[in-house]
Design a protein around this motif. Structure first.
Motif, PDB file in Angstrom:
ATOM      1  N   ASP A 129       0.846  -1.201   0.000  1.00  0.00           N
ATOM      2  CA  ASP A 129       0.000   0.000   0.000  1.00  0.00           C
ATOM      3  C   ASP A 129       0.871   1.236   0.000  1.00  0.00           C
ATOM      4  O   ASP A 129       1.692   1.416   0.891  1.00  0.00           O
ATOM      5  CB  ASP A 129      -0.878  -0.031   1.243  1.00  0.00           C
ATOM      6  CG  ASP A 129      -1.961   1.044   1.189  1.00  0.00           C
ATOM      7  OD1 ASP A 129      -1.864   1.920   0.300  1.00  0.00           O
ATOM      8  OD2 ASP A 129      -2.863   0.991   2.034  1.00  0.00           O
ATOM      9  N   LEU A 130       0.691   2.073  -1.011  1.00  0.00           N
ATOM     10  CA  LEU A 130       1.503   3.293  -1.098  1.00  0.00           C
ATOM     11  C   LEU A 130       0.790   4.491  -0.488  1.00  0.00           C
ATOM     12  O   LEU A 130       1.169   5.625  -0.723  1.00  0.00           O
ATOM     13  CB  LEU A 130       1.825   3.610  -2.572  1.00  0.00           C
ATOM     14  CG  LEU A 130       2.848   2.698  -3.225  1.00  0.00           C
ATOM     15  CD1 LEU A 130       3.171   3.250  -4.596  1.00  0.00           C
ATOM     16  CD2 LEU A 130       4.095   2.527  -2.399  1.00  0.00           C
ATOM     17  N   SER A 131      -0.260   4.248   0.298  1.00  0.00           N
ATOM     18  CA  SER A 131      -0.971   5.397   0.849  1.00  0.00           C
ATOM     19  C   SER A 131      -0.102   6.220   1.765  1.00  0.00           C
ATOM     20  O   SER A 131      -0.329   7.397   1.966  1.00  0.00           O
ATOM     21  CB  SER A 131      -2.208   4.920   1.615  1.00  0.00           C
ATOM     22  OG  SER A 131      -1.817   4.080   2.683  1.00  0.00           O
ATOM     23  N   SER A 132       0.926   5.595   2.350  1.00  0.00           N
ATOM     24  CA  SER A 132       1.828   6.344   3.231  1.00  0.00           C
ATOM     25  C   SER A 132       2.995   6.931   2.466  1.00  0.00           C
ATOM     26  O   SER A 132       3.844   7.595   3.026  1.00  0.00           O
ATOM     27  CB  SER A 132       2.356   5.422   4.339  1.00  0.00           C
ATOM     28  OG  SER A 132       3.092   4.355   3.770  1.00  0.00           O
ATOM     29  N   VAL A 133       3.052   6.659   1.184  1.00  0.00           N
ATOM     30  CA  VAL A 133       4.149   7.191   0.363  1.00  0.00           C
ATOM     31  C   VAL A 133       3.572   8.224  -0.577  1.00  0.00           C
ATOM     32  O   VAL A 133       2.842   7.890  -1.483  1.00  0.00           O
ATOM     33  CB  VAL A 133       4.839   6.070  -0.452  1.00  0.00           C
ATOM     34  CG1 VAL A 133       5.991   6.639  -1.257  1.00  0.00           C
ATOM     35  CG2 VAL A 133       5.323   4.972   0.480  1.00  0.00           C
ATOM     36  N   SER A 134       3.825   9.474  -0.335  1.00  0.00           N
ATOM     37  CA  SER A 134       3.253  10.525  -1.173  1.00  0.00           C
ATOM     38  C   SER A 134       3.845  10.446  -2.566  1.00  0.00           C
ATOM     39  O   SER A 134       4.900   9.875  -2.780  1.00  0.00           O
ATOM     40  CB  SER A 134       3.539  11.898  -0.569  1.00  0.00           C
ATOM     41  OG  SER A 134       4.901  12.176  -0.644  1.00  0.00           O
ATOM     42  N   ARG A 135       3.113  11.020  -3.522  1.00  0.00           N
ATOM     43  CA  ARG A 135       3.568  10.929  -4.904  1.00  0.00           C
ATOM     44  C   ARG A 135       4.925  11.558  -5.108  1.00  0.00           C
ATOM     45  O   ARG A 135       5.703  11.144  -5.945  1.00  0.00           O
ATOM     46  CB  ARG A 135       2.549  11.610  -5.825  1.00  0.00           C
ATOM     47  CG  ARG A 135       2.879  11.457  -7.284  1.00  0.00           C
ATOM     48  CD  ARG A 135       1.711  11.848  -8.132  1.00  0.00           C
ATOM     49  NE  ARG A 135       1.365  13.232  -7.968  1.00  0.00           N
ATOM     50  CZ  ARG A 135       2.051  14.228  -8.507  1.00  0.00           C
ATOM     51  NH1 ARG A 135       3.117  13.983  -9.221  1.00  0.00           N
ATOM     52  NH2 ARG A 135       1.668  15.464  -8.341  1.00  0.00           N
ATOM     53  N   LYS A 136       5.242  12.558  -4.302  1.00  0.00           N
ATOM     54  CA  LYS A 136       6.534  13.204  -4.456  1.00  0.00           C
ATOM     55  C   LYS A 136       7.665  12.287  -4.046  1.00  0.00           C
ATOM     56  O   LYS A 136       8.828  12.563  -4.314  1.00  0.00           O
ATOM     57  CB  LYS A 136       6.569  14.490  -3.617  1.00  0.00           C
ATOM     58  CG  LYS A 136       6.393  14.258  -2.130  1.00  0.00           C
ATOM     59  CD  LYS A 136       6.141  15.557  -1.408  1.00  0.00           C
ATOM     60  CE  LYS A 136       5.839  15.325   0.065  1.00  0.00           C
ATOM     61  NZ  LYS A 136       5.454  16.541   0.744  1.00  0.00           N
ATOM     62  N   GLN A 164       3.538  26.661  -6.826  1.00  0.00           N
ATOM     63  CA  GLN A 164       4.909  26.305  -6.472  1.00  0.00           C
ATOM     64  C   GLN A 164       5.194  24.847  -6.800  1.00  0.00           C
ATOM     65  O   GLN A 164       4.406  23.959  -6.498  1.00  0.00           O
ATOM     66  CB  GLN A 164       5.159  26.551  -4.976  1.00  0.00           C
ATOM     67  CG  GLN A 164       6.549  26.174  -4.492  1.00  0.00           C
ATOM     68  CD  GLN A 164       7.639  27.000  -5.164  1.00  0.00           C
ATOM     69  OE1 GLN A 164       7.594  28.223  -5.129  1.00  0.00           O
ATOM     70  NE2 GLN A 164       8.614  26.339  -5.772  1.00  0.00           N
ATOM     71  N   GLU A 165       6.355  24.619  -7.397  1.00  0.00           N
ATOM     72  CA  GLU A 165       6.812  23.260  -7.683  1.00  0.00           C
ATOM     73  C   GLU A 165       7.715  22.788  -6.560  1.00  0.00           C
ATOM     74  O   GLU A 165       8.521  23.558  -6.020  1.00  0.00           O
ATOM     75  CB  GLU A 165       7.568  23.249  -9.017  1.00  0.00           C
ATOM     76  CG  GLU A 165       8.068  21.895  -9.451  1.00  0.00           C
ATOM     77  CD  GLU A 165       8.850  21.980 -10.747  1.00  0.00           C
ATOM     78  OE1 GLU A 165       8.296  21.651 -11.800  1.00  0.00           O
ATOM     79  OE2 GLU A 165      10.018  22.410 -10.696  1.00  0.00           O
ATOM     80  N   SER A 166       7.574  21.535  -6.170  1.00  0.00           N
ATOM     81  CA  SER A 166       8.417  21.000  -5.100  1.00  0.00           C
ATOM     82  C   SER A 166       8.727  19.530  -5.361  1.00  0.00           C
ATOM     83  O   SER A 166       8.008  18.851  -6.107  1.00  0.00           O
ATOM     84  CB  SER A 166       7.734  21.158  -3.741  1.00  0.00           C
ATOM     85  OG  SER A 166       6.509  20.438  -3.714  1.00  0.00           O
ATOM     86  N   TYR A 167       9.793  19.068  -4.717  1.00  0.00           N
ATOM     87  CA  TYR A 167      10.185  17.665  -4.822  1.00  0.00           C
ATOM     88  C   TYR A 167      10.568  17.172  -3.436  1.00  0.00           C
ATOM     89  O   TYR A 167      11.434  17.748  -2.779  1.00  0.00           O
ATOM     90  CB  TYR A 167      11.374  17.496  -5.785  1.00  0.00           C
ATOM     91  CG  TYR A 167      11.834  16.059  -5.913  1.00  0.00           C
ATOM     92  CD1 TYR A 167      11.128  15.165  -6.697  1.00  0.00           C
ATOM     93  CD2 TYR A 167      12.965  15.599  -5.228  1.00  0.00           C
ATOM     94  CE1 TYR A 167      11.527  13.851  -6.812  1.00  0.00           C
ATOM     95  CE2 TYR A 167      13.374  14.290  -5.341  1.00  0.00           C
ATOM     96  CZ  TYR A 167      12.650  13.407  -6.134  1.00  0.00           C
ATOM     97  OH  TYR A 167      13.048  12.105  -6.232  1.00  0.00           O
ATOM     98  N   ASN A 168       9.874  16.120  -3.008  1.00  0.00           N
ATOM     99  CA  ASN A 168      10.150  15.539  -1.693  1.00  0.00           C
ATOM    100  C   ASN A 168      10.066  16.598  -0.590  1.00  0.00           C
ATOM    101  O   ASN A 168      10.859  16.617   0.338  1.00  0.00           O
ATOM    102  CB  ASN A 168      11.519  14.856  -1.693  1.00  0.00           C
ATOM    103  CG  ASN A 168      11.693  13.941  -0.492  1.00  0.00           C
ATOM    104  OD1 ASN A 168      10.719  13.526   0.128  1.00  0.00           O
ATOM    105  ND2 ASN A 168      12.935  13.634  -0.163  1.00  0.00           N
ATOM    106  N   GLY A 169       9.094  17.495  -0.721  1.00  0.00           N
ATOM    107  CA  GLY A 169       8.889  18.509   0.294  1.00  0.00           C
ATOM    108  C   GLY A 169       9.769  19.730   0.172  1.00  0.00           C
ATOM    109  O   GLY A 169       9.602  20.697   0.923  1.00  0.00           O
TER     110      GLY A 169
END
Length: 523
Positions: free
Chosen positions: A7-14, A317-322
């Motif tokens: 389950d990737l629900s805890s893994v955000s798309r970023k 705003q664009e972001s990667y991994n927060g």
């Protein structure tokens, strides 16, 4: 037996790209598992091993098989095809400004096309700026305009320890005793996949600034990742086939078990369950977006309730991994409806501006005499006047650039001082406007009216000798009038203080379908 669900629900798309790399890293524990492997007698396998074996042989690594998980659907916050919403569509132009006017209040779907949603996440923050105005100042401005008429003036890769290709080869090499499974190619395939995925990631320089990777570059690199995953998946499929061939008699509790023990059986099970299954889930999550080659279908979508009489300012705003990147766009949404617009112009009114005078005329009683009679001027059905209005617009418009409102303001007579009434009056009515610039307003004009003097009922009534001009009886009355006015000044303006600001982020794949699940082994 409960089967593990990915389950990737805890893994955000970023974090999906990182999730692929992080899913590869757990294979490092194989060294520990292999080092502690002990020879077991046939038929004496542990229950836990039997459970893992049963899970492993039911994993499918063939995309065409019925049990292979489907691509997880992307569930955006809103859809460009949703006809129940109003829409504002933009193109991704970093360092640019998104500008639109809001002509209707309601729930909007704001979509930005051409974003690199394979790697990055996008957040939209809007600050509501209420329209505010000093109405009396606006009225003063409108009056000044009328006076001028009178005067003729005018994120980073994972740092978790991960074995290299040589270490993996040593871990999964065919043992001299116990279960012997052919896994010679999987280490090289896994290492190649990790390299391909790492090349897809934006990394930070020495100052912590993230590299900017365009959508097309990510799409190009994705072909390498896709090929690497296909090769790795094929090798895993071969391992699963070989494990199925090693299936022996079920245990007493009905669990599937292998007909051999020890060797590299634990390594094979771990490669499938701890490596392939989570890697596949992360890969499919990426593939949902990366498989679309049309840049216009890579969207960042946001759902917002917008008011047509309110201005909004903010940023995408664009972001990667927060971590925010240097790419962003300004957002400016202007309310298409101004709450109040001052205007000035002309009024055609039925309220007469009478003036009375005494006029000497030949007497009707004697042939040679004269007499004074009452003369009345300003008795026409319509007359012009000047008017300054404050127009309060309704928060909806039936057609673009056409709207309705309520208008009111002072009236100034242009009778050149002849009228026997006050020069000041009041007018109010309902208005229709074009572009907030041209107003047509039917309504009621309230003003002072000079009626016949006491004892007189019509013009040419004889005034008794030695009596001056009689004084009219004045009273306030209301008559129909029609205003034609033009915008003066800018009306309502943005307040200097923002009231609120909220942001959200782009959609994530549905967790329910992100990794799929393996069926429970049958005894």
């Amino acid at each position: 037996m409960l089967i593990r669900r990915v389950d990737l629900s805890s893994v955000s798309r970023k974090l999906v790209v990182c999730a692929v790399l992080c899913a590869i890293s757990p294979l490092a524990h194989l060294a520990h598992a292999q080092g502690n492997a002990t020879a077991q007698q046939p038929g004496a396998s542990a229950s836990a091993d039997a459970n893992r074996f049963g899970e492993t042989i039911l994993v499918t690594a063939s995309p065409g098989d019925p049990g292979y998980p489907k691509l997880p659907p992307v569930t955006p916050r809103c859809s460009a095809d949703d006809k129940s919403l109003r829409h504002l569509d933009f193109d991704w132009e970093p360092s640019g400004t998104l500008t639109r006017r809001i002509w209707r209040s309601g729930t909007y779907c704001i979509t930005v096309a051409g974003v690199n949603d394979i790697l990055y996440e996008y957040s939209l923050s809007l600050t509501e700026q209420a329209q505010a105005s000093d109405d009396l100042s606006a009225l003063s401005s409108a009056i000044s305009g009328v006076v001028s008429l009178l005067s003729g003036k005018s994120q980073q890769p994972s740092t978790s320890p991960s074995p290299n290709s040589g270490q993996l080869q040593a871990l999964i090499a065919s043992p001299s005793s116990g279960c012997t499974l052919g896994m010679d190619s999987v280490a090289d395939e896994l290492a190649a996949l990790k390299t391909a995925v790492a090349a897809l990631q934006p990394v930070a320089d020495s100052k912590g600034k993230l590299a900017i990777i365009g959508l097309q570059a990510s799409l190009n690199q994705w072909s390498t990742v896709k090929a690497g995953f296909a090769s790795f998946e094929k090798s895993v499929g071969e391992i699963i086939v070989e494990l199925k061939q090693q299936q022996g008699t079920p245990s007493s509790d009905g669990e599937a078990q292998a007909n051999c023990t020890g060797g590299n059986l634990a390594a094979a099970e771990s490669i499938v369950l701890d490596g392939y299954v989570p890697i596949r889930a992360a890969y499919l999550s990426l593939a949902t977006r990366a498989s679309e080659s049309d840049p216009n279908k890579h969207l960042a979508a946001f759902r917002r309730d917008l008011d047509s009489s309110t201005n909004y300012a903010g940023a995408l705003q664009e972001s990667y991994n927060g971590q925010s990147t240097s790419e962003s766009m300004s957002v400016s949404l202007e309310g298409g409806i101004h709450q109040m617009v001052p205007s000035g112009g002309f009024l055609l009114t039925q309220l007469q501006a009478r003036s009375y005078s005494s006029t000497t005329v030949p007497s009707t009683a004697t042939a040679s005499g004269t007499e004074n009679v009452l003369t009345v001027d300003g008795t026409g059905k319509l007359r012009p006047a000047l008017v300054a209005l404050l127009n309060y617009n309704f928060p909806w418009e039936p057609w673009k650039f056409v709207g309705f409102g309520l208008s009111a303001g002072p009236v100034f007579d242009v009778a050149n001082g002849k009228a026997d009434t006050s020069k000041f009056g009041f007018f109010g009515g309902a208005s229709v406007h074009l572009w907030d610039r041209f107003f047509l307003t039917p309504g009621i004009h309230v003003g002072e009216f000079a009626d016949f003097p006491e004892g007189y009922s019509s013009t040419n009534n004889v005034i008794p000798a030695n009596q001056g001009t009689p004084n009219p009886i004045t009273r306030y009355t209301a008559r129909f009038a029609f205003g034609v006015t033009y915008q003066i000044g800018s009306g309502t303006k943005n307040a200097t203080q923002s009231i609120s600001g909220q942001g959200d982020t782009t959609a994530q794949p549905s967790s329910a379908a992100s990794g799929g699940s393996n069926p429970k082994p049958k005894s």
